[in-house]
Design a protein around this motif. Structure first.
Motif, short mmCIF file in Angstrom:
data_model
loop_
_atom_site.label_atom_id
_atom_site.label_comp_id
_atom_site.label_asym_id
_atom_site.label_seq_id
_atom_site.Cartn_x
_atom_site.Cartn_y
_atom_site.Cartn_z
N ASP A 1 -3.85 5.24 26.45
CA ASP A 1 -2.67 4.44 25.64
C ASP A 1 -2.27 5.47 24.46
O ASP A 1 -2.69 5.49 23.27
CB ASP A 1 -3.12 3.16 24.98
N ALA A 2 -1.61 6.46 24.94
CA ALA A 2 -1.14 7.47 23.90
C ALA A 2 -0.37 6.87 22.77
O ALA A 2 -0.49 7.33 21.46
CB ALA A 2 -0.40 8.63 24.50
N ASP A 3 0.50 6.22 23.32
CA ASP A 3 1.41 5.52 22.12
C ASP A 3 0.42 4.91 20.93
O ASP A 3 0.90 4.96 19.73
CB ASP A 3 2.18 4.28 22.74
N TYR A 4 -0.64 4.27 21.35
CA TYR A 4 -1.55 3.68 20.36
C TYR A 4 -2.08 4.84 19.43
O TYR A 4 -1.95 4.58 18.11
CB TYR A 4 -2.72 2.90 21.04
N PHE A 5 -2.81 5.74 20.13
CA PHE A 5 -3.22 6.70 19.14
C PHE A 5 -2.42 7.60 18.29
O PHE A 5 -2.50 8.02 17.33
CB PHE A 5 -4.10 7.57 20.03
N TYR A 6 -1.06 7.79 18.69
CA TYR A 6 -0.01 8.19 17.93
C TYR A 6 0.35 7.20 16.68
O TYR A 6 0.45 7.78 15.54
CB TYR A 6 1.32 8.86 18.73
N TRP A 7 0.33 6.08 17.11
CA TRP A 7 0.80 5.07 15.94
C TRP A 7 -0.24 5.20 14.99
O TRP A 7 -0.29 4.88 13.87
CB TRP A 7 1.14 3.82 16.74
N ASN A 8 -1.84 5.06 15.56
CA ASN A 8 -2.67 4.85 14.53
C ASN A 8 -2.91 6.21 13.75
O ASN A 8 -3.41 5.99 12.41
CB ASN A 8 -4.07 4.75 15.44
N LEU A 9 -2.75 7.28 14.41
CA LEU A 9 -2.72 8.49 13.47
C LEU A 9 -1.82 8.59 12.51
O LEU A 9 -2.03 8.85 11.16
CB LEU A 9 -2.48 9.75 14.50
N ASN A 10 -0.63 7.97 12.70
CA ASN A 10 0.29 7.93 11.54
C ASN A 10 0.15 6.70 10.73
O ASN A 10 0.57 6.97 9.50
CB ASN A 10 1.82 7.73 12.22
N ARG A 11 -0.36 5.71 10.95
CA ARG A 11 -0.93 4.62 10.39
C ARG A 11 -1.90 5.12 9.17
O ARG A 11 -1.85 4.89 8.02
CB ARG A 11 -1.53 3.49 11.08
N HIS A 12 -2.77 5.89 9.49
CA HIS A 12 -3.81 6.61 8.68
C HIS A 12 -3.20 7.32 7.65
O HIS A 12 -3.47 7.28 6.39
CB HIS A 12 -5.07 7.28 9.50
N PHE A 13 -1.83 7.97 8.08
CA PHE A 13 -1.37 8.81 7.13
C PHE A 13 -0.57 7.92 6.13
O PHE A 13 -0.45 8.24 4.95
CB PHE A 13 -0.43 9.71 7.90
N LEU A 14 0.10 6.96 6.68
CA LEU A 14 0.93 5.93 5.58
C LEU A 14 -0.24 5.23 4.69
O LEU A 14 0.08 5.24 3.49
CB LEU A 14 1.63 4.94 6.62
N ASP A 15 -1.49 4.84 5.06
CA ASP A 15 -2.27 4.40 4.12
C ASP A 15 -2.70 5.42 3.07
O ASP A 15 -2.71 5.10 2.01
CB ASP A 15 -3.43 3.84 5.19
N MET A 16 -2.66 6.56 3.61
CA MET A 16 -3.14 7.71 2.50
C MET A 16 -1.92 7.99 1.62
O MET A 16 -2.13 8.22 0.36
CB MET A 16 -3.44 8.96 3.12
N VAL A 17 -0.79 7.62 1.84
CA VAL A 17 0.68 7.73 1.05
C VAL A 17 0.33 6.82 0.15
O VAL A 17 0.77 7.09 -1.00
CB VAL A 17 1.84 7.84 1.78
N ARG A 18 -0.17 5.72 0.43
CA ARG A 18 -0.03 4.44 -0.38
C ARG A 18 -1.27 4.65 -1.51
O ARG A 18 -1.08 4.29 -2.70
CB ARG A 18 0.03 3.19 0.15
#
Length: 301
Positions: free
Chosen positions: A246-263
């Protein structure tokens, strides 16, 4: 709604994929310039948008902006540090895309520098030093550190007893793409690599990573093969094979971690952990060049 900039790597695979996750896309343009498949497929972020883009190839930035509904194409990368909450630097296949951060460090904005952080230990350490100097929350990782399949399998790890060895494979060059194989091992064992040894030959890497507690990771790197994404765990009581699809998930989760860091300004990985991964890969290449000599003590700063 978080506002983001994308700098460089705009028409390479990750730049396109990430932009579609944030902004969606125009179907006709995606069919012409995108990655194929259903333009409406995949996960989306409803809480963040890419609002600015810059690329040294302006035509690429303009194409991505039209395809993925990015409202502003910047003339200068410094414009990408104005009026946004964070900056994404996609992999541009140069292995030094971190260079685009140079005029933006002083903004203090959170930055996601796509994998690999750099191609040498010295360059990676310099990037981290710049982030620390300017108080920048920094994130760099392979998406294979954030897979759905390994996370779902984790409750079964206890059935294996103590995990003694984990084995993974990766295609292409060891640092540029081999980072994905190490990322799967690292997601199982976490930080603490003590030494590396690469006894591969020719286009094949055969890397042994030793963790400080004695556990071993083995990575097969096939520069001309396509082994797929899979990790196998060998424990005192059994074996567990995990296939990552599920590449779509790990790309999404990678970017979700970035967004959490932004916040929050809290990094998903400590600077020392990001450096450990680059050190391990660089030293694995050095080990192979030196006939399989073990490279010891990958330190944390």
């Amino acid at each position: 709604m978080l506002r983001l900039s994308m700098v460089g790597g705009t028409m390479i695979y990750h730049g396109k994929y990430f932009a579609r996750m944030y902004n969606g896309c125009e179907p006709e343009l995606w069919a012409k310039h995108g990655l194929g498949g259903d333009p409406a497929a995949g996960r989306r972020f409803e809480d963040a948008r890419i609002v600015k883009v810059w690329d040294p190839k302006r035509e690429d930035a303009e194409t991505l902006a039209a395809m993925c509904r990015i409202p502003q194409v910047c003339d200068d990368p410094r414009e990408c540090g104005e009026g946004v909450d964070g900056i994404i630097f996609p992999d541009d296949c140069s292995r030094c895309h971190y260079r685009f951060a140079e005029p933006l460090w002083a903004t203090g904005l959170p930055m996601f520098i796509d994998k690999p952080l750099a191609a040498t230990i010295e360059e990676a350490e310099a990037v981290v030093a710049r982030a620390e100097k300017h108080g920048v929350a920094l994130f760099s990782a392979s998406g294979l550190q954030y897979t759905r399949e390994i996370a779902e399998a984790r409750p079964r790890f206890a059935e294996l007893g103590r995990i003694l060895v984990a084995q993974a494979a990766s295609p292409n060059e060891l640092i540029f793409y081999g980072i994905h194989g190490l990322a799967m091992l690292w997601s199982v064992f976490g930080p603490g690599i003590e030494s590396v040894q690469n006894v591969g030959e020719g286009d094949v890497d055969l890397v042994k990573y030793r963790w400080r507690d004695g556990r071993l990771g083995v990575q097969f790197g096939l520069e001309t093969g396509r082994p797929g994404w899979r990790v196998t765990l060998f424990g005192e009581k059994g074996r567990l094979d995990i296939e990552v699809a599920d590449a779509d998930y790990f790309y999404w989760n990678l970017n979700r971690h970035f967004l959490d860091m932004v916040r929050t300004r809290r990094q998903p990985l400590a600077n020392g952990e990001m450096l450990e991964i680059i050190r391990a890969l660089v030293l694995a290449k050095r080990s192979k060049a030196e006939g399989g000599r073990t490279q010891s003590v990958i330190r944390n700063p």
